[in-house]
Design an enzyme around this catalytic site. Structure first.
Site, PDB file in Angstrom:
ATOM      1  N   HIS A 297       0.278 -46.369  40.251  1.00  0.00           N
ATOM      2  CA  HIS A 297      -0.049 -45.930  41.601  1.00  0.00           C
ATOM      3  C   HIS A 297      -1.551 -45.918  41.813  1.00  0.00           C
ATOM      4  O   HIS A 297      -2.327 -45.690  40.899  1.00  0.00           O
ATOM      5  CB  HIS A 297       0.579 -44.575  41.940  1.00  0.00           C
TER       6      HIS A 297
ATOM      7  N   THR B 238       1.286 -55.326  37.682  1.00  0.00           N
ATOM      8  CA  THR B 238       1.276 -56.721  37.224  1.00  0.00           C
ATOM      9  C   THR B 238       0.530 -57.674  38.157  1.00  0.00           C
ATOM     10  O   THR B 238       0.430 -58.866  37.874  1.00  0.00           O
ATOM     11  CB  THR B 238       2.729 -57.243  37.074  1.00  0.00           C
TER      12      THR B 238
ATOM     13  N   ASP C 292       7.019 -48.345  44.278  1.00  0.00           N
ATOM     14  CA  ASP C 292       5.865 -48.704  45.120  1.00  0.00           C
ATOM     15  C   ASP C 292       5.969 -48.151  46.538  1.00  0.00           C
ATOM     16  O   ASP C 292       5.450 -48.742  47.482  1.00  0.00           O
ATOM     17  CB  ASP C 292       5.694 -50.242  45.197  1.00  0.00           C
TER      18      ASP C 292
HETATM   19  P1  IMP Z   1      10.726 -52.941  33.420  1.00  0.00           P
HETATM   20  O1  IMP Z   1      10.776 -51.538  33.918  1.00  0.00           O
HETATM   21  O2  IMP Z   1       9.339 -53.408  33.046  1.00  0.00           O
HETATM   22  O3  IMP Z   1      11.738 -53.192  32.340  1.00  0.00           O
HETATM   23  O4  IMP Z   1      11.144 -53.912  34.640  1.00  0.00           O
HETATM   24  C1  IMP Z   1      12.451 -53.892  35.203  1.00  0.00           C
HETATM   25  C2  IMP Z   1      12.374 -54.087  36.716  1.00  0.00           C
HETATM   26  O5  IMP Z   1      11.863 -52.911  37.330  1.00  0.00           O
HETATM   27  C3  IMP Z   1      11.455 -55.224  37.174  1.00  0.00           C
HETATM   28  O6  IMP Z   1      11.994 -55.814  38.330  1.00  0.00           O
HETATM   29  C4  IMP Z   1      10.163 -54.507  37.523  1.00  0.00           C
HETATM   30  O7  IMP Z   1       9.375 -55.228  38.444  1.00  0.00           O
HETATM   31  C5  IMP Z   1      10.717 -53.223  38.128  1.00  0.00           C
HETATM   32  N1  IMP Z   1       9.824 -52.063  38.057  1.00  0.00           N
HETATM   33  C6  IMP Z   1       9.653 -51.222  37.024  1.00  0.00           C
HETATM   34  N2  IMP Z   1       8.808 -50.237  37.353  1.00  0.00           N
HETATM   35  C7  IMP Z   1       8.447 -50.441  38.621  1.00  0.00           C
HETATM   36  C8  IMP Z   1       7.606 -49.713  39.546  1.00  0.00           C
HETATM   37  O8  IMP Z   1       7.049 -48.657  39.246  1.00  0.00           O
HETATM   38  N3  IMP Z   1       7.473 -50.275  40.783  1.00  0.00           N
HETATM   39  C9  IMP Z   1       8.129 -51.410  41.141  1.00  0.00           C
HETATM   40  N4  IMP Z   1       8.934 -52.089  40.336  1.00  0.00           N
HETATM   41  C10 IMP Z   1       9.086 -51.614  39.082  1.00  0.00           C
END
Ligand code: IMP
Length: 432
Positions: A41, A302, A13
């Site tokens: 994004h 999310t 982000d």
């Molecule tokens: P996952 O990638 O859905 O398995 O999530 C694992 C961790 O990475 C969590 O804390 C998510 O919020 C974070 N996360 C994954 N992709 C992003 C992103 O693009 N931006 C910010 N946080 C991310």
């Protein structure tokens, strides 16, 4: 430089999409090569807001060839929805978008396992995006995943999917008391996705390998260095490698001296999901910051509010080193416009010792006390400034201090969400 990797230096982000959009105007190819629709994004063009999770944001430039390569994991329903949104906004992808047959496919059982595992972890949950990313990469590593190419072959899909669903039903029944998935409906649904994606499926990696010899290729890194599966704040990380080496590997590109890494970081720090954030604002400090809505600090994927902290130079230096970034893009400087003082973390105190690198062990993170340097705020708007020299003196001092402490030049500064709210201090691609 024919190749530029744009990488996030924090926990995602950082505002990479806007920089990618800027660079894509000079690029022939834009490439997305790791992660899935956990990334997101937002780009604002002529007042219109575009949200992407999978399709490279550079696609908004009509001359650009966009590629999603084999290192990614794809939820076909999400990808098709993005294609439709672009089409309905007059952005045609036919002939200029390629999806690699090597990319792994996210199925409903991946999303369900993601959700159930998080639930089971309780207090220890990672706070995943719930999109099935981790379970899909798990299957890839276990050699039982299905790939985009499989969706195009009905017999192959039937055979492989049947075997995997039988296995998943058994595992999920035992682990979570799950009643199981029905093969027929998933098979038909994914066969249909395959048919709709077929026109775009091509071995993008071959085109990229050729293109990088003579054209400008832009690699859009997803997430951020601190979410890297190996070197991030494990276990609070994502499932893919977010380092430039991971980005290149996911695109089938080997190490090359002519690929430059551009690291993007916010003028402060944010994080969504669980895991350490050493420089988190105190309740008192939060009052000086704009609201989450005004800062645009609500997750694109999310809708969660991001946690906010001061700029952490210990982590930034670590991320610069891991990524081998040669210059920095500092985003959202304008968010700090009204603060009376700005703080940067220059080291940590850990159980009485001063350290200038992040700890390895999870438990040490809890005991970190940031050591701050305070600088005066500039208390005036930077939003309409187009030249670094015209920034308020204290804003320039803030940038200079970051450059000095991180030993890296700041090549661009973003001072607002619009395309034109970007101060470019250094050119990027060498030729067009
Ligand atoms: P996952 O990638 O859905 O398995 O999530 C694992 C961790 O990475 C969590 O804390 C998510 O919020 C974070 N996360 C994954 N992709 C992003 C992103 O693009 N931006 C910010 N946080 C991310």
């Amino acid at each position: 430089m024919p190749g530029i990797v744009v990488i996030g230096l924090q926990w995602g982000d950082e505002g990479k999409g806007k920089m990618v959009d800027h660079l894509a105007s000079q690029a022939h190819f834009v490439v997305r090569s790791q992660g899935g629709n956990n990334a997101g994004h937002t780009i604002v063009v002529k007042g219109c807001e575009y949200r992407f999770h999978l399709i490279p944001s550079g696609v908004l430039h009509s001359h650009v060839q966009a590629c999603i390569t084999g290192g990614t994991v794809i939820d076909p329903n999400v990808l098709l929805a993005e294609i439709e949104i672009l089409k309905s906004n007059g952005i045609e992808l036919a002939g200029r978008f390629m999806l690699s047959p090597f990319a792994h496919v996210i199925f409903p059982y991946h999303r369900e396992i993601d959700r159930l595992s998080e639930e089971k972890k309780g207090q220890r949950a990672i706070g995943t995006t719930g999109r099935g990313i981790g379970p899909c990469y798990q299957d890839k590593a276990a050699r039982i995943g299905l790939r985009v190419g499989d969706l195009l072959d009905p017999a192959m899909l039937r055979q492989n999917l049947q075997a995997v669903i039988a296995l998943k039903n058994e595992e999920m029944g035992k682990l979570f008391g799950h009643s199981g998935f029905v093969f027929d409906s998933i098979y038909l649904e994914y066969l249909e996705y395959g048919n709709r994606l077929r026109p775009y499926v091509a071995q993008a990696e071959i085109m990229i390998a050729q293109a990088i010899k003579e054209h400008n290729v832009l690699f859009e890194g997803a997430h951020g260095i601190l979410l890297d599966n190996t070197f991030g704040t494990y276990p609070f990380v994502t499932a893919s490698s977010t380092l430039p080496s991971g980005v290149c590997a996911g695109a089938g590109v080997g190490p090359r001296p002519d690929i430059q890494v551009l690291g993007v970081c916010k003028a402060y720090t944010t994080r969504v999901g669980s895991g350490p954030l050493p420089t988190a604002l105190s309740k008192e400090e939060e009052r000086f910051f704009p609201t989450h809505e005004a800062m645009r600090e609500i997750g694109t994927t999310t809708g969660r509010k991001r946690r906010i902290g001061w700029l952490d130079l210990v982590l930034l230096r670590y991320a610069i080193s891991l990524s081998n970034s040669s210059s920095l893009v500092l985003t959202k400087l304008d968010v700090l416009d009204d603060l009376p003082v700005v703080k940067i973390c220059i080291g940590y105190s850990l159980r009485g010792r001063t350290i200038d690198y992040p700890p390895v062990l999870g438990e040490d993170w809890e005991f970190l006390e940031p050591i701050y340097e305070e600088l005066p705020g500039w208390r005036s708007s930077t939003q309409d400034i187009h030249d670094k020299e015209k920034l308020p003196i204290h804003a320039r001092e803030y940038l200079d201090r970051i450059e000095q402490l991180c030993n890296i030049p700041i090549a661009a500064v973003s001072v607002g969400p619009r395309r034109e709210q970007t101060i470019i201090a250094q050119p990027f691609f060498l030729h067009m």
